[in-house]
Design a protein around this motif. Sequence first.
Motif, PDB file in Angstrom:
ATOM      1  N   LYS A 131       0.856  -1.194   0.000  1.00 44.99           N
ATOM      2  CA  LYS A 131       0.000   0.000   0.000  1.00 44.99           C
ATOM      3  C   LYS A 131       0.885   1.235   0.000  1.00 44.99           C
ATOM      4  CE  LYS A 131      -2.123   1.448   3.730  1.00 44.99           C
ATOM      5  NZ  LYS A 131      -3.065   1.569   4.870  1.00 44.99           N
ATOM      6  N   VAL A 132       0.658   2.129  -0.983  1.00 45.93           N
ATOM      7  CA  VAL A 132       1.465   3.337  -1.136  1.00 45.93           C
ATOM      8  C   VAL A 132       0.576   4.555  -0.934  1.00 45.93           C
ATOM      9  CG1 VAL A 132       2.942   4.672  -2.679  1.00 45.93           C
ATOM     10  CG2 VAL A 132       3.006   2.170  -2.748  1.00 45.93           C
ATOM     11  N   SER A 142       2.554  -6.587   9.141  1.00 45.02           N
ATOM     12  CA  SER A 142       2.909  -5.521   8.200  1.00 45.02           C
ATOM     13  C   SER A 142       4.088  -4.702   8.724  1.00 45.02           C
ATOM     14  CB  SER A 142       1.711  -4.586   7.962  1.00 45.02           C
ATOM     15  OG  SER A 142       0.612  -5.276   7.410  1.00 45.02           O
ATOM     16  N   ALA A 143       4.773  -4.053   7.807  1.00 43.39           N
ATOM     17  CA  ALA A 143       5.854  -3.124   8.142  1.00 43.39           C
ATOM     18  C   ALA A 143       5.667  -1.865   7.310  1.00 43.39           C
ATOM     19  CB  ALA A 143       7.216  -3.755   7.869  1.00 43.39           C
ATOM     20  N   THR A 144       5.713  -0.698   7.980  1.00 44.64           N
ATOM     21  CA  THR A 144       5.527   0.576   7.299  1.00 44.64           C
ATOM     22  C   THR A 144       6.857   1.321   7.218  1.00 44.64           C
ATOM     23  OG1 THR A 144       3.217   0.784   7.994  1.00 44.64           O
ATOM     24  CG2 THR A 144       4.352   2.806   7.349  1.00 44.64           C
ATOM     25  N   THR A 153       3.518   0.647   2.920  1.00 42.49           N
ATOM     26  CA  THR A 153       3.303  -0.441   3.872  1.00 42.49           C
ATOM     27  C   THR A 153       3.317  -1.780   3.147  1.00 42.49           C
ATOM     28  OG1 THR A 153       1.978   0.983   5.308  1.00 42.49           O
ATOM     29  CG2 THR A 153       1.745  -1.387   5.599  1.00 42.49           C
ATOM     30  N   VAL A 154       4.191  -2.658   3.601  1.00 45.30           N
ATOM     31  CA  VAL A 154       4.298  -4.010   3.043  1.00 45.30           C
ATOM     32  C   VAL A 154       3.663  -4.979   4.036  1.00 45.30           C
ATOM     33  CG1 VAL A 154       5.837  -5.808   2.193  1.00 45.30           C
ATOM     34  CG2 VAL A 154       6.430  -3.388   1.860  1.00 45.30           C
ATOM     35  N   THR A 155       2.737  -5.796   3.552  1.00 39.93           N
ATOM     36  CA  THR A 155       2.072  -6.800   4.391  1.00 39.93           C
ATOM     37  C   THR A 155       2.455  -8.194   3.910  1.00 39.93           C
ATOM     38  OG1 THR A 155       0.192  -5.331   4.805  1.00 39.93           O
ATOM     39  CG2 THR A 155      -0.146  -7.681   5.201  1.00 39.93           C
ATOM     40  N   ASN A 156       2.904  -9.015   4.836  1.00 37.47           N
ATOM     41  CA  ASN A 156       3.200 -10.419   4.543  1.00 37.47           C
ATOM     42  C   ASN A 156       1.893 -11.194   4.670  1.00 37.47           C
ATOM     43  OD1 ASN A 156       4.061 -13.058   4.407  1.00 37.47           O
ATOM     44  ND2 ASN A 156       5.595 -12.886   6.036  1.00 37.47           N
TER      45      ASN A 156
END
Length: 449
Positions: free
Chosen positions: A48-49, A139-141, A67-70
């Motif tokens: 998500k950008v 997730s990691a932002t 935000t990258v979500t595994n």
Amino acid sequence: MRTTISGRRNRSRRAAATVLATVLAGGTVLLAAPAALAQDDVPTAELKVDAPAVIGLAGQPVEFTETVTNTSSMDSGFQLFLKAVTGAGLPQTDGIAIDYRDPADGAWKSVPLWIDGQWSDTAYRGQLPFSLQIPAHRSATVKLRIGLPMGQPHNGAGNGGIPSLALESSVAIGAHGAPAVEVTDTITVDGLRTGVSGVPGTAVAGGAPIEFDAVLKNPTASNYVNVANVLGIDPHAHVEVRKANGAWSALTPVQGGGVDDGLGVYLEGRDSSIGANSTTTLRVRMSFDATTPLGPVTVNPCVFVNENPARPFSGTTMCAERATVKIVAPGASASKEQPPVKEASVKEASVGKGAPVKEAPAVKQPPAVKEAPAVKDAPTGKDAAPVAAPVAPAPSASATTAPVAAAPGAVELASTGSSERTPSYAAAGVALLAVGAGAASWVVRRRRA
């Protein structure tokens, strides 16, 4: 602009093949097959950008997040890649900057960028110098910011500009995997808009001063610092600006740094600032001495960002239409009102015609990075052209916000167009980046490509 995209790869078949081979060999590990399949699953991700909609040419960088979500059931490492497709029009160095906030110490640091392509396909590539280790279903932002500094502080580029850029963000599984998910956002590029309003059409030589408003708008999400808000004036003019306490303060004319430059006055000094999405309105009083030749004179509003202290009226330049005032003899009657000067904007400019970005070979495989938060050097060598460090974090900037005052009654407002007595401000290397249709430029020559 928020964009969310998910990506998934095909499930690996190696575990199933291993189980089948064990069964054929008469082994007894068939009950372990489901666990083996789960462990050999390929991670999947969602990106998500939250990119900015508008950034300012030569303004301070604008913050945003990715935000990258595994989305898989296994812990994994992910690599974030960034690509800004700008086309030609930016300086090869210090034209664009992308920063990240280091999770280790909280400091803003440069994303190493290298040039890929040329002319209309020019792009700047980079990647975070560390991997994102994300547990399953977590997730990691990442905090980022992007800007178009157009040079260094107090040494702004005079030529160039772009109307927009495409920010392409992608996530790969591990440091060297192919992108599993990609997101593209279009970011509009705008700039400061300067102009004058309510300028009377006539003034008496040796008579009472005329009054009008000088308006500076920032329609972007960028803060601006090192701003020189300037009016180009006739040599016979005397200019004052009204301070916040209501007192009038006389301004000292300054000769431009170019051979053909004329006189101008700094309305707020040489290093003022204006905040994102704000407007500054200043009341100006201008009179003309008794020796002023009769006929038209001009008032030229321009704003310079990152002006060189040794060269007045240089740096990234944005101008509006000039206003024309007719100097008349004592006893002449005033004229009727006319519309105010048309506002200019970067969107109306002919941008991207400045010094071109030099050709650079296409980038091959990006450099390997270790899974650590330490910042590494930008890639070097014949396959990459490094980009200089980004601008410093944007300080808090404030502006005096006020509506444009109504034009005074029973006077003719200034007209726009050409005049025989026009300060040229023809500093080499300064390009007009913001001008309305039919407007006259202070700049009469440009730096050659």
